[in-house]
Design a protein around this motif. Structure first.
Motif, PDB file in Angstrom:
ATOM      1  N   ASP A 272       0.849  -1.190   0.000  1.00 25.92           N
ATOM      2  CA  ASP A 272       0.000   0.000   0.000  1.00 25.92           C
ATOM      3  C   ASP A 272       0.889   1.246   0.000  1.00 25.92           C
ATOM      4  OD1 ASP A 272      -1.848   1.977   0.321  1.00 25.92           O
ATOM      5  OD2 ASP A 272      -2.677   1.235   2.208  1.00 25.92           O
ATOM      6  N   GLN A 273       0.838   2.032  -1.063  1.00 25.77           N
ATOM      7  CA  GLN A 273       1.728   3.170  -1.223  1.00 25.77           C
ATOM      8  C   GLN A 273       1.471   4.280  -0.216  1.00 25.77           C
ATOM      9  OE1 GLN A 273       4.428   3.111  -3.916  1.00 25.77           O
ATOM     10  NE2 GLN A 273       3.809   1.155  -3.042  1.00 25.77           N
ATOM     11  N   LYS A 274       0.337   4.242   0.455  1.00 26.16           N
ATOM     12  CA  LYS A 274       0.059   5.226   1.497  1.00 26.16           C
ATOM     13  C   LYS A 274       0.922   4.996   2.742  1.00 26.16           C
ATOM     14  CE  LYS A 274      -4.737   6.033   0.083  1.00 26.16           C
ATOM     15  NZ  LYS A 274      -6.164   5.972   0.501  1.00 26.16           N
ATOM     16  N   LYS A 275       1.534   3.817   2.834  1.00 26.94           N
ATOM     17  CA  LYS A 275       2.368   3.499   3.989  1.00 26.94           C
ATOM     18  C   LYS A 275       3.825   3.926   3.783  1.00 26.94           C
ATOM     19  CE  LYS A 275       1.700  -0.934   4.274  1.00 26.94           C
ATOM     20  NZ  LYS A 275       1.679  -2.297   4.851  1.00 26.94           N
ATOM     21  N   VAL A 276       4.182   4.318   2.563  1.00 25.42           N
ATOM     22  CA  VAL A 276       5.575   4.614   2.242  1.00 25.42           C
ATOM     23  C   VAL A 276       5.848   6.109   2.433  1.00 25.42           C
ATOM     24  CG1 VAL A 276       7.395   4.439   0.515  1.00 25.42           C
ATOM     25  CG2 VAL A 276       5.558   2.731   0.567  1.00 25.42           C
ATOM     26  N   PHE A 277       6.952   6.404   3.122  1.00 25.66           N
ATOM     27  CA  PHE A 277       7.383   7.776   3.354  1.00 25.66           C
ATOM     28  C   PHE A 277       8.840   7.912   2.915  1.00 25.66           C
ATOM     29  CE2 PHE A 277       3.853   7.137   6.133  1.00 25.66           C
ATOM     30  CZ  PHE A 277       3.204   8.352   6.208  1.00 25.66           C
ATOM     31  N   ALA A 278       9.163   9.046   2.310  1.00 30.20           N
ATOM     32  CA  ALA A 278      10.511   9.289   1.801  1.00 30.20           C
ATOM     33  C   ALA A 278      11.234  10.297   2.691  1.00 30.20           C
ATOM     34  CB  ALA A 278      10.444   9.813   0.366  1.00 30.20           C
ATOM     35  N   PHE A 324      11.458   9.681  -6.008  1.00 28.75           N
ATOM     36  CA  PHE A 324      10.340  10.290  -5.286  1.00 28.75           C
ATOM     37  C   PHE A 324       9.339  10.920  -6.262  1.00 28.75           C
ATOM     38  CE2 PHE A 324      13.543  11.199  -1.641  1.00 28.75           C
ATOM     39  CZ  PHE A 324      13.552   9.855  -1.324  1.00 28.75           C
ATOM     40  N   THR A 325       9.844  11.575  -7.313  1.00 27.91           N
ATOM     41  CA  THR A 325       8.938  12.203  -8.279  1.00 27.91           C
ATOM     42  C   THR A 325       8.161  11.170  -9.079  1.00 27.91           C
ATOM     43  OG1 THR A 325      10.788  12.344  -9.855  1.00 27.91           O
ATOM     44  CG2 THR A 325      10.328  14.287  -8.485  1.00 27.91           C
TER      45      THR A 325
END
Length: 348
Positions: A272-278, A324-325
């Protein structure tokens, strides 16, 4: 925008401009550490017979000894005793927070303050020794004694020996006891007599810490779907300390390093990409941290490694930025500062 330099500027006459606030902080640190400041010497004025000398300015923190030839000024300072029957963290944090309100006095008044912490004091005789010493040194006593009898003994002894004192814990404890309608245990935190229930929250936090430690630095990428939070960033951008901090709050955290030339695990894009932070960082700050890291590992700049070179640092940050982009759902966190030992202070 690149600043222009006049060709007539003489480099030898260029003065380093510093912030007045930083100067005040530097002076405050010097004074609180007990160092004698280099005070500017005023030229002696010729004094006529009819002119009366100006009265000497006294200070509670300076004493002056005069001789026939000179006058010397010594820093006497003030003592703050902190006494606790526990770890003493409550007293220490309270005193530190309070001292922050008097920085102007440290600078303008030139008064150093020395603090001494006495923790684990649960013996009456030892408590009396500390108070007697405080009386000799004209110190103030700040205490957090959960034992009501010890606290009362401290209060009476301070009153008897003329020691200024403050009970930090008692007013708060009494207020909460009155509000809850129950009596306090009278035991310091961590005392053997205190029992803490092992709740589901406790076990959740333990599981989160164990999971986070196992998943550090990209280990076991197949377990990323089990994480509550996934942190991605270049080396030394603060992934591990941030992960441990969040784990102590009960979050299972996995961190994934971004290294130029090394493919990221496919599972990073499948969860789930909502869980990923950079995470990102200013290149100058990142280079400084990497240099310290290299030194701690015994590497030197002349050994040919480009790990801490600015060009390599910028390349890795640019590579990470491209990733990130390409993943716009990842929030990019970069407004924070890295302190010593990789501790984090956040500004959201």
């Amino acid at each position: 925008m690149t600043p222009t330099i006049s060709p007539t500027t003489n480099a030898t006459n260029t003065k380093h401009v510093t912030s007045p606030q930083l100067n005040r902080w530097s002076i405050a640190r010097s004074i609180r550490s007990g160092r004698k400041l280099d005070r500017p010497v005023q030229p002696k004025q010729h004094q006529t017979i009819d002119q009366e000398p100006e009265p000497a300015v006294t200070s509670p923190c300076f004493s002056t000894s005069s001789s026939e030839n000179d006058t010397e000024e010594f820093v006497r300072g003030k003592e703050i005793y902190m006494v606790s029957d526990g770890s003493g963290r409550t007293a220490e944090h309270s005193v530190t927070a309070a001292l922050g309100q008097f920085e102007h006095f440290f600078v303008d008044g030139g008064c150093p303050v020395y603090t001494r912490l006495f923790s684990g004091i649960n013996d009456l005789d030892r408590l009396m020794e500390i108070i007697m010493q405080a009386a000799k040194e004209d110190a103030i006593l700040i205490y957090t004694l959960a034992d009501e009898n010890l606290a009362e003994s401290a209060r009476r002894a301070c009153k008897s020996w003329g020691v200024q004192s403050t009970d930090v814990l008692r007013p708060i404890t009494d207020a909460i006891a009155s509000y809850l309608g129950i009596s306090p245990s009278g035991l310091p935190r961590g005392a053997p007599g205190r029992r803490f229930p092992l709740t589901d929250t406790y076990f959740k936090r333990i599981d989160a810490i164990e999971f986070t430690i196992k998943q550090d630095d990209g280990a076991f990428p197949q377990n990323l779907h089990k994480a509550d939070i996934v942190v991605a960033g270049v080396s030394r951008s603060g992934k591990s300390p941030l992960s441990i901090y969040l784990a102590q709050k009960g979050f299972k955290v996995a961190n994934v390093p971004i290294v130029k030339g090394v493919d990221l695990p496919k599972t990073l894009f499948e969860v789930d990409q909502k869980k990923v932070f950079a995470l990102t960082l200013n290149p100058v700050m990142l280079q400084t941290i990497r240099l310290e890291r290299a030194k701690s590992l015994g590497y030197h700049e002349d050994e040919g490694s480009d790990y801490a070179e600015m060009a390599h640092v910028r390349e890795e940050l640019e590579y990470a930025y491209k990733i990130f982009t390409q993943n716009p759902t990842w929030p990019v966190i970069g407004e924070y500062y890295i302190l010593s030992s990789n501790n984090l202070t956040f500004f959201f």
